[in-house]
Design a protein around this motif. Structure first.
Motif, PDB file in Angstrom:
ATOM      1  N   CYS A  12      10.414   0.200   9.803  1.00 17.68           N
ATOM      2  CA  CYS A  12      10.769   0.288   8.368  1.00 17.68           C
ATOM      3  C   CYS A  12      12.280   0.404   8.203  1.00 17.68           C
ATOM      4  O   CYS A  12      12.788   1.360   7.602  1.00 17.68           O
ATOM      5  N   VAL A  31      10.061   2.883  -1.428  1.00 20.50           N
ATOM      6  CA  VAL A  31      10.353   1.495  -1.090  1.00 20.50           C
ATOM      7  C   VAL A  31      11.822   1.212  -1.352  1.00 20.50           C
ATOM      8  O   VAL A  31      12.456   1.853  -2.191  1.00 20.50           O
ATOM      9  N   THR A  39      11.333  -3.373   1.724  1.00 16.51           N
ATOM     10  CA  THR A  39      10.723  -2.565   2.784  1.00 16.51           C
ATOM     11  C   THR A  39       9.976  -1.399   2.166  1.00 16.51           C
ATOM     12  O   THR A  39      10.472  -0.755   1.238  1.00 16.51           O
ATOM     13  N   ALA A  40       8.789  -1.119   2.696  1.00 22.28           N
ATOM     14  CA  ALA A  40       8.011   0.046   2.266  1.00 22.28           C
ATOM     15  C   ALA A  40       7.874   0.990   3.454  1.00 22.28           C
ATOM     16  O   ALA A  40       7.608   0.548   4.574  1.00 22.28           O
ATOM     17  N   TYR A  42       6.040   4.127   5.637  1.00 22.33           N
ATOM     18  CA  TYR A  42       4.634   4.222   6.030  1.00 22.33           C
ATOM     19  C   TYR A  42       3.799   4.976   4.992  1.00 22.33           C
ATOM     20  O   TYR A  42       2.612   4.676   4.798  1.00 22.33           O
ATOM     21  N   ARG A  45       2.905   2.455   2.405  1.00 18.47           N
ATOM     22  CA  ARG A  45       1.954   1.459   2.907  1.00 18.47           C
ATOM     23  C   ARG A  45       0.510   1.943   2.830  1.00 18.47           C
ATOM     24  O   ARG A  45      -0.423   1.152   2.762  1.00 18.47           O
ATOM     25  N   GLY A  48      -1.269   0.538   0.032  1.00 19.48           N
ATOM     26  CA  GLY A  48      -1.409  -0.918  -0.005  1.00 19.48           C
ATOM     27  C   GLY A  48      -0.145  -1.631  -0.435  1.00 19.48           C
ATOM     28  O   GLY A  48      -0.161  -2.845  -0.696  1.00 19.48           O
ATOM     29  N   ILE A  49       0.964  -0.904  -0.483  1.00 19.44           N
ATOM     30  CA  ILE A  49       2.248  -1.502  -0.876  1.00 19.44           C
ATOM     31  C   ILE A  49       2.862  -2.207   0.332  1.00 19.44           C
ATOM     32  O   ILE A  49       2.847  -1.676   1.450  1.00 19.44           O
ATOM     33  N   HIS A  50       3.412  -3.392   0.090  1.00 17.69           N
ATOM     34  CA  HIS A  50       3.997  -4.160   1.198  1.00 17.69           C
ATOM     35  C   HIS A  50       5.186  -4.974   0.702  1.00 17.69           C
ATOM     36  O   HIS A  50       5.417  -5.098  -0.509  1.00 17.69           O
ATOM     37  N   SER A  51       5.945  -5.519   1.615  1.00 16.76           N
ATOM     38  CA  SER A  51       7.110  -6.324   1.259  1.00 16.76           C
ATOM     39  C   SER A  51       6.684  -7.567   0.488  1.00 16.76           C
ATOM     40  O   SER A  51       5.562  -8.066   0.658  1.00 16.76           O
ATOM     41  N   ALA A  58       3.696  -2.391  -7.297  1.00 18.93           N
ATOM     42  CA  ALA A  58       3.781  -1.233  -6.407  1.00 18.93           C
ATOM     43  C   ALA A  58       3.618   0.069  -7.183  1.00 18.93           C
ATOM     44  O   ALA A  58       2.921   0.990  -6.738  1.00 18.93           O
ATOM     45  N   ASP A 150       4.063  -4.260  18.342  1.00 16.22           N
ATOM     46  CA  ASP A 150       3.381  -3.880  17.103  1.00 16.22           C
ATOM     47  C   ASP A 150       2.196  -2.939  17.350  1.00 16.22           C
ATOM     48  O   ASP A 150       1.620  -2.416  16.414  1.00 16.22           O
TER      49      ASP A 150
END
Length: 354
Positions: A12, A31, A39-40, A42, A45, A48-51, A58, A150
């Motif tokens: 992140c 974010v 970028t979000a 952890y 995330r 359910g928030i994402h780039s 968001a 990852d």
């Protein structure tokens, strides 16, 4: 000789920098975003928030979300610190973004008692000097190293010692896990009853290329088997001049792609002129939404510096690329450089100068 490749990925990156510099963001969904999430962390995330998601969406998912406006200059400076640290290990490095890169450690690793020890030392050294965590993967090639980095995020590590280990690990994973398989391609594969990585193994290379085209068919066949011969493409200082841009929104229309390609070319060309170089090799880089990256180049017989001609070559190379949508990064690089003062005039130049 078998290669040993490391992939590092900062955790992140933008959000981690902001949290380090402002502890009130710690353990709180946050974010880095303008109108769109870059970028979000952890905590965000988990909602359910994402780039690439709009901040409006968001906020609906997490009403108490903290939003920090991007400070690109600060992130770039932090990236340079990390790059300089990595360059103290070896110059066999391919930096593919501000926050990640591949390193060929085939020779370097001999100085360490184990791969595990090297990976641990690498992570701790980055953290000691920056206060930021990164995750590390080691494999026998770029695809296995990338997947490995990852697996134990954040601030973790994983090692594949062979192609066989990689294949065994991946066979029960969903096909989307395979690098190069995006949402649209996944749906197409699912229609053909390909849901897991192991489902690809029942098809021959010929069958896969016939069904999905040469590029995607080869990618499926090779990556599902842990085969990746692509080199770590590192350049020594002054051996190349270029520029690249990463975009918050995917580029999809011909108009916006051409505009952005022109912009990145102009930056690269300005740097070429500033350093007083001519070039014999023109290279472009395209990265898609699903992280697949394509590099294409053209080498000519006589070094040139003519702006219009160079842009013609850039367009020509770009037109050879099959997929022209969902683009997240564009880059233009000039290689095989020749100092202007040392250049030998060609017969054509002699003629045109009279």
């Amino acid at each position: 000789m078998n290669r040993i490749i490391l992939h590092y990925d900062m955790d992140c990156f933008y959000a981690s920098i902001e949290t380090r510099d402002n502890p009130r963001y710690k353990n709180h969904p946050m974010v880095v975003a303008g109108g769109v999430v870059t970028t979000a962390n952890y905590e965000a995330r988990k909602y359910g928030i994402h780039s690439a998601m709009s901040t409006f969406e968001a906020k609906k998912l997490c009403p108490n979300l903290m939003i920090v406006f991007p400070n690109k200059e600060k992130y770039f400076k932090e990236s340079q610190i990390i790059h300089n640290l990595v360059l103290k290990i070896t110059h066999k490095i391919e930096f593919i973004a501000l926050d990640e890169g591949y390193i060929d450690i085939t020779e370097v690793i001999k100085k360490f008692s184990s791969k595990e020890k090297f990976a641990k030392t690498f992570r701790e050294r980055i953290f000691k000097h920056t206060g930021l965590t990164c995750s590390v993967g080691i494999g026998v090639n770029k695809i296995s190293a990338k997947i490995a980095s990852d697996i134990n995020k954040p601030f973790g590590q994983y090692i594949f010692n062979s192609e066989e280990e990689f294949v065994e690990y991946m066979k029960e994973k969903k096909i989307r896990k395979l690098q190069g398989v995006g949402e649209k391609f996944e749906k197409l594969l699912n229609k053909d009853n390909i849901f897991l990585v192991k489902d690809v193994h029942k098809f021959s290379l010929k069958e896969l290329t016939k069904r999905y085209g040469k590029a995607r068919g080869e990618l499926l066949y090779l990556y599902s088997r842990g085969i990746d011969y692509s080199p770590v493409e590192y350049d020594k200082p002054t051996h190349s001049v270029g520029a690249e841009n990463t975009y918050s929104f995917s580029l999809n229309t011909e108009e916006e792609i051409n505009k952005k390609l022109q912009e990145v070319f102009e930056t690269a060309y300005r740097r070429l002129k500033e350093k007083n170089f001519l070039t014999k090799t023109i290279s472009i880089k395209v990265r898609y939404e699903d992280r697949v990256t394509i590099n294409k180049a053209k080498t000519i017989s006589i070094a040139i510096y003519d702006r219009d001609k160079l842009f013609e070559y850039v367009q020509e190379i770009f037109n050879e690329i099959e997929e022209k949508s969902s683009i997240k990064l564009l880059g233009v690089t000039f290689k095989n450089l020749v100092e202007f003062s040392m250049r030998q005039l060609s017969f054509k130049d002699e003629f045109n100068s009279k």
